[in-house]
Design a protein around this motif. Structure first.
Motif, PDB file in Angstrom:
ATOM      1  N   GLU A  60       0.909  -1.148   0.170  1.00  0.00           N
ATOM      2  CA  GLU A  60       0.118  -0.191   0.265  1.00  0.00           C
ATOM      3  C   GLU A  60       0.691   1.129   0.095  1.00  0.00           C
ATOM      4  N   ILE A  61       0.478   1.983  -0.942  1.00  0.00           N
ATOM      5  CA  ILE A  61       1.724   3.398  -1.216  1.00  0.00           C
ATOM      6  C   ILE A  61       0.707   4.233  -1.308  1.00  0.00           C
ATOM      7  N   ASP A  62       1.303   5.661   0.239  1.00  0.00           N
ATOM      8  CA  ASP A  62       0.138   6.446   0.403  1.00  0.00           C
ATOM      9  C   ASP A  62       0.916   7.562   0.214  1.00  0.00           C
ATOM     10  N   TYR A  63       0.221   8.581  -0.778  1.00  0.00           N
ATOM     11  CA  TYR A  63       1.155   9.733  -0.899  1.00  0.00           C
ATOM     12  C   TYR A  63       0.546  10.959  -1.210  1.00  0.00           C
ATOM     13  N   VAL A  64       1.368  12.044  -0.187  1.00  0.00           N
ATOM     14  CA  VAL A  64       1.291  13.461  -0.276  1.00  0.00           C
ATOM     15  C   VAL A  64       0.187  13.915  -2.333  1.00  0.00           C
ATOM     16  N   THR A  65       0.019  13.907  -2.483  1.00  0.00           N
ATOM     17  CA  THR A  65      -0.272  14.458  -3.275  1.00  0.00           C
ATOM     18  C   THR A  65       0.556  15.325  -4.639  1.00  0.00           C
ATOM     19  N   GLY A  66       1.097  15.022  -4.900  1.00  0.00           N
ATOM     20  CA  GLY A  66       2.399  15.660  -5.883  1.00  0.00           C
ATOM     21  C   GLY A  66       3.714  14.963  -5.519  1.00  0.00           C
ATOM     22  N   PHE A  67       3.849  14.287  -4.424  1.00  0.00           N
ATOM     23  CA  PHE A  67       4.659  13.593  -4.084  1.00  0.00           C
ATOM     24  C   PHE A  67       5.428  12.025  -4.095  1.00  0.00           C
ATOM     25  N   ALA A  68       4.730  11.408  -5.471  1.00  0.00           N
ATOM     26  CA  ALA A  68       4.239   9.817  -5.766  1.00  0.00           C
ATOM     27  C   ALA A  68       5.871   9.946  -5.852  1.00  0.00           C
ATOM     28  N   PRO A  69       5.961   8.195  -6.296  1.00  0.00           N
ATOM     29  CA  PRO A  69       6.760   7.620  -6.424  1.00  0.00           C
ATOM     30  C   PRO A  69       6.915   7.789  -8.220  1.00  0.00           C
ATOM     31  N   THR A  70       7.853   7.759  -8.872  1.00  0.00           N
ATOM     32  CA  THR A  70       8.381   7.336  -9.829  1.00  0.00           C
ATOM     33  C   THR A  70       7.700   5.926 -10.263  1.00  0.00           C
ATOM     34  N   ALA A  71       7.208   5.933 -11.702  1.00  0.00           N
ATOM     35  CA  ALA A  71       6.416   4.483 -12.138  1.00  0.00           C
ATOM     36  C   ALA A  71       8.009   3.262 -12.156  1.00  0.00           C
ATOM     37  N   GLY A  72       8.875   4.263 -12.741  1.00  0.00           N
ATOM     38  CA  GLY A  72      10.306   3.706 -12.431  1.00  0.00           C
ATOM     39  C   GLY A  72      10.557   2.735 -11.533  1.00  0.00           C
ATOM     40  N   TYR A  94      -2.747   2.360  -4.646  1.00  0.00           N
ATOM     41  CA  TYR A  94      -1.916   3.726  -4.531  1.00  0.00           C
ATOM     42  C   TYR A  94      -3.136   4.479  -3.832  1.00  0.00           C
ATOM     43  N   SER A  95      -2.876   5.406  -3.345  1.00  0.00           N
ATOM     44  CA  SER A  95      -3.712   6.560  -2.748  1.00  0.00           C
ATOM     45  C   SER A  95      -2.908   7.595  -2.320  1.00  0.00           C
ATOM     46  N   GLU A 116      -3.521   7.336  10.666  1.00  0.00           N
ATOM     47  CA  GLU A 116      -4.835   7.922   9.987  1.00  0.00           C
ATOM     48  C   GLU A 116      -5.303   6.579   8.724  1.00  0.00           C
ATOM     49  N   ASN A 117      -4.162   7.004   7.753  1.00  0.00           N
ATOM     50  CA  ASN A 117      -4.120   6.794   6.043  1.00  0.00           C
ATOM     51  C   ASN A 117      -4.226   4.938   6.065  1.00  0.00           C
ATOM     52  N   ARG A 118      -3.457   4.054   6.871  1.00  0.00           N
ATOM     53  CA  ARG A 118      -3.087   2.847   6.140  1.00  0.00           C
ATOM     54  C   ARG A 118      -5.027   1.817   6.618  1.00  0.00           C
ATOM     55  N   ASP A 119      -4.546   1.524   5.469  1.00  0.00           N
ATOM     56  CA  ASP A 119      -6.087   0.346   5.173  1.00  0.00           C
ATOM     57  C   ASP A 119      -5.733  -0.694   5.364  1.00  0.00           C
ATOM     58  N   GLU A 120      -4.477  -1.283   4.801  1.00  0.00           N
ATOM     59  CA  GLU A 120      -4.300  -3.002   4.628  1.00  0.00           C
ATOM     60  C   GLU A 120      -3.440  -3.569   5.535  1.00  0.00           C
ATOM     61  N   HIS A 130       3.057  -1.163   4.204  1.00  0.00           N
ATOM     62  CA  HIS A 130       2.314   0.427   4.172  1.00  0.00           C
ATOM     63  C   HIS A 130       3.340   1.325   4.161  1.00  0.00           C
ATOM     64  N   ILE A 131       3.875   2.121   3.091  1.00  0.00           N
ATOM     65  CA  ILE A 131       4.973   2.718   2.657  1.00  0.00           C
ATOM     66  C   ILE A 131       3.889   4.429   2.195  1.00  0.00           C
ATOM     67  N   TYR A 132       4.728   5.451   2.994  1.00  0.00           N
ATOM     68  CA  TYR A 132       3.954   6.322   2.952  1.00  0.00           C
ATOM     69  C   TYR A 132       5.455   7.509   2.534  1.00  0.00           C
ATOM     70  N   PHE A 133       5.168   8.088   1.565  1.00  0.00           N
ATOM     71  CA  PHE A 133       5.539   8.867   0.675  1.00  0.00           C
ATOM     72  C   PHE A 133       5.265  11.025   1.042  1.00  0.00           C
ATOM     73  N   ALA A 134       6.222  11.352   1.845  1.00  0.00           N
ATOM     74  CA  ALA A 134       5.835  12.783   2.769  1.00  0.00           C
ATOM     75  C   ALA A 134       6.418  13.952   1.712  1.00  0.00           C
TER      76      ALA A 134
END
Length: 265
Positions: A60-72, A94-95, A116-120, A130-134
């Protein structure tokens, strides 16, 4: 969260850093749903590497809008997992989440954001991470001294990536991309979730850095402590690139033996 013992290693010149907990407890850890995801770092090494208990991995990848990891970087991450584990089913969710609007984040705040954010969570034969991109740097950073943290693991299935710091670091280089810095950070931190080095596991042969625990003492290894490179990881990656080598370090033979001991490849 009531208690977290944190070991943070930072290095000069904006390079990859990691954090690990030795003891984690929380009120929710007694619930059946979350108990398996509230253990110490490295405790799920065999679960990640083998199919003895879990044959499916859900990331599960949660990322702050604009800070998503690259597809690569995520593609590289998946390739790494397939090469080192026996998991045939690896899925990503992804969320986009709202910003906490903080100038920096303490580890306690990261843990609260996960709550607050983890679902899985682990379910049946599925192992969840769970991985959070800050969008904010680590509170422990000292930019005046060039000391920054790019990522941290703090439980057996929990990771934070300081994406804003990664973007800043990659932006200062003409030879190394954001994708490469993300990849190096994720793979290094996941190596700790695999139990490297001597982290809730025991190595086949002694190769732990005597000055920096839970890191490898073999030159060029992905699990080498940052300061042991003699320069920042960014400079090391740039040096590798200039020589036509892969910019991102790989696991050395000793670390691979350790993974095989616990069911990996």
């Amino acid at each position: 969260m009531k208690k977290i013992v944190l070991f943070a290693l930072c290095s000069f010149g904006l390079l990859i850093s990691c954090s690990k907990d030795a003891d984690v407890s929380s009120p929710e850890s007694n619930t059946n749903l979350m108990a398996g995801n509230r253990l110490t770092t490295g405790a799920s090494a065999r679960d990640f590497l083998s199919n003895d208990t879990f044959d499916r991995l859900l990331i599960e990848i949660d990322y702050v809008t604009g800070f998503a990891p690259t597809a690569g970087a995520i593609a590289n991450f998946e390739e790494f997992l397939r090469a080192r584990t026996h998991k045939e089913i690896i899925e990503f969710t992804y969320s986009a989440v709202s910003s906490p609007n903080e100038d920096s984040l303490s580890l306690d705040e990261v843990v609260e954001l996960e709550k607050e954010n983890r679902d899985e969570y682990n379910n049946g034969s599925t192992l969840a991470i769970h991985i959070y991109f800050a969008d904010a740097p680590a509170e422990s950073d000292d930019e005046s001294e060039g000391l920054v943290t790019l990522g941290a693991v703090y439980r057996n299935t929990s990771m934070v990536i300081y994406e804003s710091t990664i973007k800043d670091m990659a932006g200062s280089s003409t030879a190394v991309s954001t994708e490469e810095v993300e990849t190096a950070t994720i793979l290094h931190e996941f190596g700790h979730l695999f139990g490297l080095v001597n982290l809730s596991t025991e190595s086949v042969n002694d190769h732990e850095d005597t000055e920096t625990e839970n890191h490898c003492n073999v030159d060029g290894c992905l699990m080498r402590a940052e300061l042991q490179f003699g320069a920042s990881l960014l400079k090391q990656m740039e040096k590798n690139t200039s020589k036509g080598l892969a910019s991102i370090p790989d696991l050395d033979a000793e670390c691979l033996l350790d993974l095989q001991k616990y069911g990996g490849r």
